[in-house]
Design a protein around this motif. Structure first.
Motif, PDB file in Angstrom:
ATOM      1  N   ALA A  41      19.322  25.559   1.227  1.00  0.00           N
ATOM      2  CA  ALA A  41      19.293  25.261  -0.207  1.00  0.00           C
ATOM      3  C   ALA A  41      17.947  24.701  -0.634  1.00  0.00           C
ATOM      4  CB  ALA A  41      20.403  24.276  -0.557  1.00  0.00           C
ATOM      5  N   SER A  42      17.327  23.882   0.233  1.00  0.00           N
ATOM      6  CA  SER A  42      16.043  23.279  -0.147  1.00  0.00           C
ATOM      7  C   SER A  42      14.909  24.284  -0.105  1.00  0.00           C
ATOM      8  CB  SER A  42      15.721  22.098   0.779  1.00  0.00           C
ATOM      9  OG  SER A  42      15.438  22.548   2.087  1.00  0.00           O
ATOM     10  N   ALA A  43      15.115  25.413   0.552  1.00  0.00           N
ATOM     11  CA  ALA A  43      14.047  26.413   0.656  1.00  0.00           C
ATOM     12  C   ALA A  43      13.641  26.958  -0.700  1.00  0.00           C
ATOM     13  CB  ALA A  43      14.501  27.560   1.566  1.00  0.00           C
ATOM     14  N   THR A  44      14.531  26.882  -1.672  1.00  0.00           N
ATOM     15  CA  THR A  44      14.208  27.399  -3.000  1.00  0.00           C
ATOM     16  C   THR A  44      13.380  26.421  -3.831  1.00  0.00           C
ATOM     17  OG1 THR A  44      16.275  26.517  -3.929  1.00  0.00           O
ATOM     18  CG2 THR A  44      16.331  28.752  -3.019  1.00  0.00           C
ATOM     19  N   VAL A  45      13.298  25.147  -3.382  1.00  0.00           N
ATOM     20  CA  VAL A  45      12.557  24.147  -4.155  1.00  0.00           C
ATOM     21  C   VAL A  45      11.412  23.522  -3.376  1.00  0.00           C
ATOM     22  CG1 VAL A  45      14.439  23.563  -5.723  1.00  0.00           C
ATOM     23  CG2 VAL A  45      14.269  22.392  -3.528  1.00  0.00           C
ATOM     24  N   ASP A  46      11.415  23.617  -2.052  1.00  0.00           N
ATOM     25  CA  ASP A  46      10.346  23.056  -1.233  1.00  0.00           C
ATOM     26  C   ASP A  46       9.451  24.177  -0.728  1.00  0.00           C
ATOM     27  OD1 ASP A  46      11.318  20.502  -1.537  1.00  0.00           O
ATOM     28  OD2 ASP A  46      12.547  20.579   0.279  1.00  0.00           O
ATOM     29  N   ASP A  47       8.172  24.109  -1.059  1.00  0.00           N
ATOM     30  CA  ASP A  47       7.219  25.140  -0.658  1.00  0.00           C
ATOM     31  C   ASP A  47       6.822  24.906   0.801  1.00  0.00           C
ATOM     32  OD1 ASP A  47       5.292  27.026  -0.398  1.00  0.00           O
ATOM     33  OD2 ASP A  47       3.917  26.182  -1.887  1.00  0.00           O
ATOM     34  N   LEU A  48       7.236  25.799   1.681  1.00  0.00           N
ATOM     35  CA  LEU A  48       6.957  25.661   3.108  1.00  0.00           C
ATOM     36  C   LEU A  48       5.681  26.385   3.533  1.00  0.00           C
ATOM     37  CD1 LEU A  48      10.539  26.079   4.620  1.00  0.00           C
ATOM     38  CD2 LEU A  48       9.255  23.973   4.289  1.00  0.00           C
ATOM     39  N   ALA A  49       4.921  26.866   2.571  1.00  0.00           N
ATOM     40  CA  ALA A  49       3.664  27.554   2.904  1.00  0.00           C
ATOM     41  C   ALA A  49       2.751  26.595   3.660  1.00  0.00           C
ATOM     42  CB  ALA A  49       2.980  28.043   1.636  1.00  0.00           C
ATOM     43  N   ASP A  55      -5.870  23.440  13.349  1.00  0.00           N
ATOM     44  CA  ASP A  55      -6.378  24.689  12.774  1.00  0.00           C
ATOM     45  C   ASP A  55      -7.008  24.485  11.399  1.00  0.00           C
ATOM     46  OD1 ASP A  55      -3.961  24.020  11.619  1.00  0.00           O
ATOM     47  OD2 ASP A  55      -3.272  26.106  11.414  1.00  0.00           O
ATOM     48  N   ALA A  56      -7.392  23.237  11.087  1.00  0.00           N
ATOM     49  CA  ALA A  56      -8.041  22.971   9.797  1.00  0.00           C
ATOM     50  C   ALA A  56      -9.408  23.656   9.762  1.00  0.00           C
ATOM     51  CB  ALA A  56      -8.207  21.469   9.590  1.00  0.00           C
ATOM     52  N   PRO A  57      -9.803  24.200   8.613  1.00  0.00           N
ATOM     53  CA  PRO A  57     -11.120  24.860   8.515  1.00  0.00           C
ATOM     54  C   PRO A  57     -12.252  23.866   8.738  1.00  0.00           C
ATOM     55  CG  PRO A  57     -10.125  24.594   6.336  1.00  0.00           C
ATOM     56  CD  PRO A  57      -9.068  24.220   7.333  1.00  0.00           C
ATOM     57  N   ARG A  58     -13.297  24.309   9.401  1.00  0.00           N
ATOM     58  CA  ARG A  58     -14.435  23.429   9.729  1.00  0.00           C
ATOM     59  C   ARG A  58     -15.700  23.816   8.959  1.00  0.00           C
ATOM     60  NH1 ARG A  58     -11.359  19.671  12.389  1.00  0.00           N
ATOM     61  NH2 ARG A  58      -9.900  20.767  13.758  1.00  0.00           N
ATOM     62  N   ILE A  67       0.849  -1.188   0.000  1.00  0.00           N
ATOM     63  CA  ILE A  67       0.000   0.000   0.000  1.00  0.00           C
ATOM     64  C   ILE A  67       0.889   1.243   0.000  1.00  0.00           C
ATOM     65  CG2 ILE A  67      -1.648   1.359   1.355  1.00  0.00           C
ATOM     66  CD1 ILE A  67      -2.914  -1.086   0.104  1.00  0.00           C
ATOM     67  N   LEU A  68       0.542   2.216  -0.830  1.00  0.00           N
ATOM     68  CA  LEU A  68       1.239   3.499  -0.803  1.00  0.00           C
ATOM     69  C   LEU A  68       0.533   4.456   0.147  1.00  0.00           C
ATOM     70  CD1 LEU A  68       2.008   4.252  -4.569  1.00  0.00           C
ATOM     71  CD2 LEU A  68       3.320   2.880  -2.942  1.00  0.00           C
ATOM     72  N   VAL A  69       1.318   5.221   0.880  1.00  0.00           N
ATOM     73  CA  VAL A  69       0.792   6.339   1.653  1.00  0.00           C
ATOM     74  C   VAL A  69       1.334   7.596   0.974  1.00  0.00           C
ATOM     75  CG1 VAL A  69       0.672   7.477   3.894  1.00  0.00           C
ATOM     76  CG2 VAL A  69       0.744   4.968   3.764  1.00  0.00           C
ATOM     77  N   ALA A  70       0.452   8.276   0.269  1.00  0.00           N
ATOM     78  CA  ALA A  70       0.865   9.402  -0.580  1.00  0.00           C
ATOM     79  C   ALA A  70       0.269  10.701  -0.059  1.00  0.00           C
ATOM     80  CB  ALA A  70       0.431   9.152  -2.027  1.00  0.00           C
ATOM     81  N   GLY A  71       0.792  11.797  -0.578  1.00  0.00           N
ATOM     82  CA  GLY A  71       0.278  13.102  -0.192  1.00  0.00           C
ATOM     83  C   GLY A  71       1.349  14.147  -0.366  1.00  0.00           C
ATOM     84  N   PRO A  72       0.974  15.414  -0.275  1.00  0.00           N
ATOM     85  CA  PRO A  72       1.935  16.495  -0.482  1.00  0.00           C
ATOM     86  C   PRO A  72       2.913  16.627   0.680  1.00  0.00           C
ATOM     87  CG  PRO A  72      -0.177  17.388   0.195  1.00  0.00           C
ATOM     88  CD  PRO A  72      -0.389  15.915  -0.021  1.00  0.00           C
ATOM     89  N   ARG A  77      -4.730  23.500   2.716  1.00  0.00           N
ATOM     90  CA  ARG A  77      -4.049  23.778   1.446  1.00  0.00           C
ATOM     91  C   ARG A  77      -4.386  22.671   0.441  1.00  0.00           C
ATOM     92  NH1 ARG A  77       1.348  21.281   1.943  1.00  0.00           N
ATOM     93  NH2 ARG A  77       1.376  20.149   3.904  1.00  0.00           N
ATOM     94  N   LEU A  78      -5.638  22.683   0.022  1.00  0.00           N
ATOM     95  CA  LEU A  78      -6.131  21.645  -0.887  1.00  0.00           C
ATOM     96  C   LEU A  78      -5.348  21.608  -2.193  1.00  0.00           C
ATOM     97  CD1 LEU A  78     -10.010  21.998  -0.480  1.00  0.00           C
ATOM     98  CD2 LEU A  78      -8.535  20.211   0.471  1.00  0.00           C
ATOM     99  N   ASP A  79      -4.937  22.783  -2.684  1.00  0.00           N
ATOM    100  CA  ASP A  79      -4.258  22.815  -3.972  1.00  0.00           C
ATOM    101  C   ASP A  79      -2.939  22.051  -3.956  1.00  0.00           C
ATOM    102  OD1 ASP A  79      -3.211  24.685  -2.215  1.00  0.00           O
ATOM    103  OD2 ASP A  79      -2.668  26.107  -3.790  1.00  0.00           O
ATOM    104  N   ALA A  80      -2.349  21.848  -2.776  1.00  0.00           N
ATOM    105  CA  ALA A  80      -1.089  21.113  -2.691  1.00  0.00           C
ATOM    106  C   ALA A  80      -1.276  19.633  -3.012  1.00  0.00           C
ATOM    107  CB  ALA A  80      -0.486  21.266  -1.297  1.00  0.00           C
ATOM    108  N   SER A  81      -2.524  19.155  -2.993  1.00  0.00           N
ATOM    109  CA  SER A  81      -2.791  17.733  -3.217  1.00  0.00           C
ATOM    110  C   SER A  81      -3.047  17.386  -4.677  1.00  0.00           C
ATOM    111  CB  SER A  81      -4.011  17.296  -2.384  1.00  0.00           C
ATOM    112  OG  SER A  81      -3.779  17.488  -1.011  1.00  0.00           O
TER     113      SER A  81
END
Length: 216
Positions: free
Chosen positions: A70-78, A163-166, A38-43, A136-140
């Motif tokens: 260095a990874s800050a330029t390629v990994d979106d930490l938003a 803090d997820a929206p309800r 089984i894969l466990v996937a996600g952003p 951050r639905l768009d990340a998926s």
């Protein structure tokens, strides 16, 4: 949004399934009959490593590295500013279910730069549990596209961040992710053993229901 059905084995005080592993906690139990990848996937930062940690009956394998400047330029930490490390190959764990079913869990990196690993990690998998962060639905979208392009059946589990929206109902979320009506969609807390197992059971039930012979 409905949670996954609760059918979890009894647990050790640590939260690990009590009857899951073999006598030494490492080897497969004698009752093991069906071995399922089984894969466990996600952003990036959605909780894949945490979920595998919470359910694995063996010591999980991680390939974690600290995030660098260095990874800050390629990994979106938003949305994940507190994250200090990232999976660079796979996470791996094992979970034995009642009835002799053993799940081998492969966590996949969530960043685009690791996309070349996808085909190798996905090879031989029976299905995927896709973790989603409703903040951050768009990340998926990219990960869901990869899973769908691979032809793997999957279930979606919304990791329940404090803090997820309800204010979004299940149908709104399903439309936002463009999910097929038959795709299971549940909530879970990746830190909690029983909650994470229930999410995996929702996927297993989906695999059996859609094609019992293939799932077998």
């Amino acid at each position: 949004m409905a949670s996954a059905p609760s059918s979890t084995p009894s647990a050790h005080p640590s939260g690990r399934p009590r009857d899951a592993a073999g006598a030494d906690g490492i080897h497969l139990p004698d009752t093991a009959r069906d071995l399922v990848k089984i894969l466990v996937a996600g952003p990036f930062g959605v909780g894949k490593t945490t979920l595998i940690d919470s359910v694995s009956e063996i010591r999980p394998l991680h390939t974690e590295e600290h995030l660098s400047e260095a990874s800050a330029t390629v990994d979106d930490l938003a949305g994940v500013r507190d994250k200090a490390s990232t999976t660079v190959a796979i996470d791996f764990g094992r979970l034995s279910l009642p009835g002799g079913v053993v799940l081998y869990l492969f966590g996949t990196p969530g960043q685009e730069r690791f996309r070349a690993l996808w085909d190798d990690i996905a090879y031989g998998a029976l299905g995927a549990l896709v973790l989603v962060d409703s903040r951050r639905l768009d990340a998926s979208f990219d990960v869901l596209g990869l899973v769908e392009d691979s032809g793997l059946p999957y279930a979606v589990a919304f990791n329940d961040f404090p803090d997820a929206p309800r204010n979004h109902g299940p149908e709104q979320l399903r439309r936002a992710l463009d999910l097929e009506p038959g795709t299971p969609m549940v909530t879970c807390d990746a830190r909690d053993t029983n909650s994470s197992i229930d999410a995996l059971l929702a996927l297993v039930d989906h695999l059996i229901t859609r094609d019992p012979l293939e799932a077998r």
